[in-house]
Design an enzyme around this catalytic site. Sequence first.
Site, mmCIF file in Angstrom:
data_model
loop_
_atom_site.group_PDB
_atom_site.id
_atom_site.type_symbol
_atom_site.label_atom_id
_atom_site.label_comp_id
_atom_site.label_asym_id
_atom_site.label_seq_id
_atom_site.Cartn_x
_atom_site.Cartn_y
_atom_site.Cartn_z
ATOM 1 N N LYS A 57 6.418 -1.797 1.902
ATOM 2 C CA LYS A 57 5.240 -1.230 2.567
ATOM 3 C C LYS A 57 4.083 -2.225 2.440
ATOM 4 O O LYS A 57 3.194 -2.087 1.593
ATOM 5 C CB LYS A 57 4.901 0.149 1.971
ATOM 6 N N LEU B 7 11.270 1.496 6.676
ATOM 7 C CA LEU B 7 10.617 1.974 5.464
ATOM 8 C C LEU B 7 11.326 3.245 4.984
ATOM 9 O O LEU B 7 11.573 4.144 5.797
ATOM 10 C CB LEU B 7 9.149 2.281 5.746
ATOM 11 N N TYR C 108 0.830 -1.205 0.000
ATOM 12 C CA TYR C 108 0.000 0.000 0.000
ATOM 13 C C TYR C 108 0.859 1.246 0.000
ATOM 14 O O TYR C 108 2.071 1.183 0.181
ATOM 15 C CB TYR C 108 -0.952 -0.012 1.206
ATOM 16 N N GLU D 145 13.096 2.665 13.461
ATOM 17 C CA GLU D 145 12.102 3.672 13.061
ATOM 18 C C GLU D 145 10.962 3.611 14.056
ATOM 19 O O GLU D 145 11.083 2.965 15.091
ATOM 20 C CB GLU D 145 11.611 3.405 11.626
HETATM 21 C C1 LIG Z 1 6.742 1.801 9.394
HETATM 22 C C2 LIG Z 1 6.730 3.169 8.785
HETATM 23 N N1 LIG Z 1 7.881 3.860 8.722
HETATM 24 C C3 LIG Z 1 7.930 5.102 8.195
HETATM 25 C C4 LIG Z 1 6.782 5.724 7.704
HETATM 26 C C5 LIG Z 1 6.871 7.119 7.131
HETATM 27 O O1 LIG Z 1 6.795 7.074 5.736
HETATM 28 P P1 LIG Z 1 6.225 8.316 4.894
HETATM 29 O O2 LIG Z 1 7.022 9.510 5.304
HETATM 30 O O3 LIG Z 1 6.445 7.920 3.498
HETATM 31 O O4 LIG Z 1 4.778 8.472 5.271
HETATM 32 C C6 LIG Z 1 5.568 5.041 7.743
HETATM 33 C C7 LIG Z 1 4.362 5.677 7.188
HETATM 34 O O5 LIG Z 1 3.267 5.414 7.566
HETATM 35 C C8 LIG Z 1 5.535 3.722 8.287
HETATM 36 O O6 LIG Z 1 4.390 3.032 8.332
#
Ligand SMILES: Cc1ncc(COP(=O)(O)O)c(C=O)c1O
Length: 284
Positions: free
Chosen positions: A144, A200, A30, A176
Amino acid sequence: MIYLNSEFMPIEQARVPVLDRGFIFGDGVYEVIPVYSRHPFRLAEHLRRLQASLEGIRLANPHDDAEWTRLVRRLIELNEPEDQSLYLQVTRGVARRDHAFPKGVAPTVFMMSNALSTPPREQVDKGVGAVTAADNRWLRCDIKAVSLLPNVLLRQLAVDDGCVEAVLLRDGIMTEGAASNIFVVRNGVLLAPPKSHLMLPGITYDVVLELAQANGIKHQIRPVAESELRGADEAWLTSSTKEVLAIVRLDGKPVGGGAPGPLFRRMYALYQDYKERVMRTSGD
Ligand SMILES: Cc1ncc(COP(=O)(O)O)c(C=O)c1O
């Protein structure tokens, strides 16, 4: 209105068969794309990450970028809010339950877009609390994937403690958040964990590092030890919907002075300014 397998329809009419592999196995990926004043933010980057996630689970991308862009723009038009949070999901489709990939099955493509709720002013001004937790997820956190059970359980640990996020630690290193990336500031230097299979690659993470680079903010991309997190002057979380937020309490103890720090305030302003600049110049 939502989009499901080539059709736009009211969400109440949308149905997915129970044998969808998204439902049975969490077998899908997603994206969440923020939409400001009807402009999808960093769409090309989100579509690039979608492609990488699909490759990660060995599922062919059902659309090229031009078609995704067309569908995303149409869905934004069909929904009322000026600022939206657009969610899109691709699963491996509907098939008799069997772990191995089914043959000749069309993927399920679903998109919805809701009003974007960015953090309330109070959270921006006062910061938020977080807890630490052991990162017990798999070793492909760069994908993701919709199978988010570990992230759900980890985020709930934070909520149970009256906090907004769990900061994850693996072998003494910060990875993270349960649904965000984490930055730390020490001695005026912004520290960001390097991209790897353990986190991610956040779109907001990239924006923050670009803004640091463009504005002469000292920064290092390198592993951040648990001890560095615990002794940080500032800690931030970033995500598409939370943007940039200061973590001012960690496991009940103040981070730095226990209030959003000067570098956070600078980055927050740069981020807001950048958003507006991009939206003004995005050309349609
Ligand atoms: C596990 C995880 N890490 C980092 C992020 C941040 O990613 P982004 O800045 O692309 O929203 C998300 C976003 O929901 C996430 O689910």
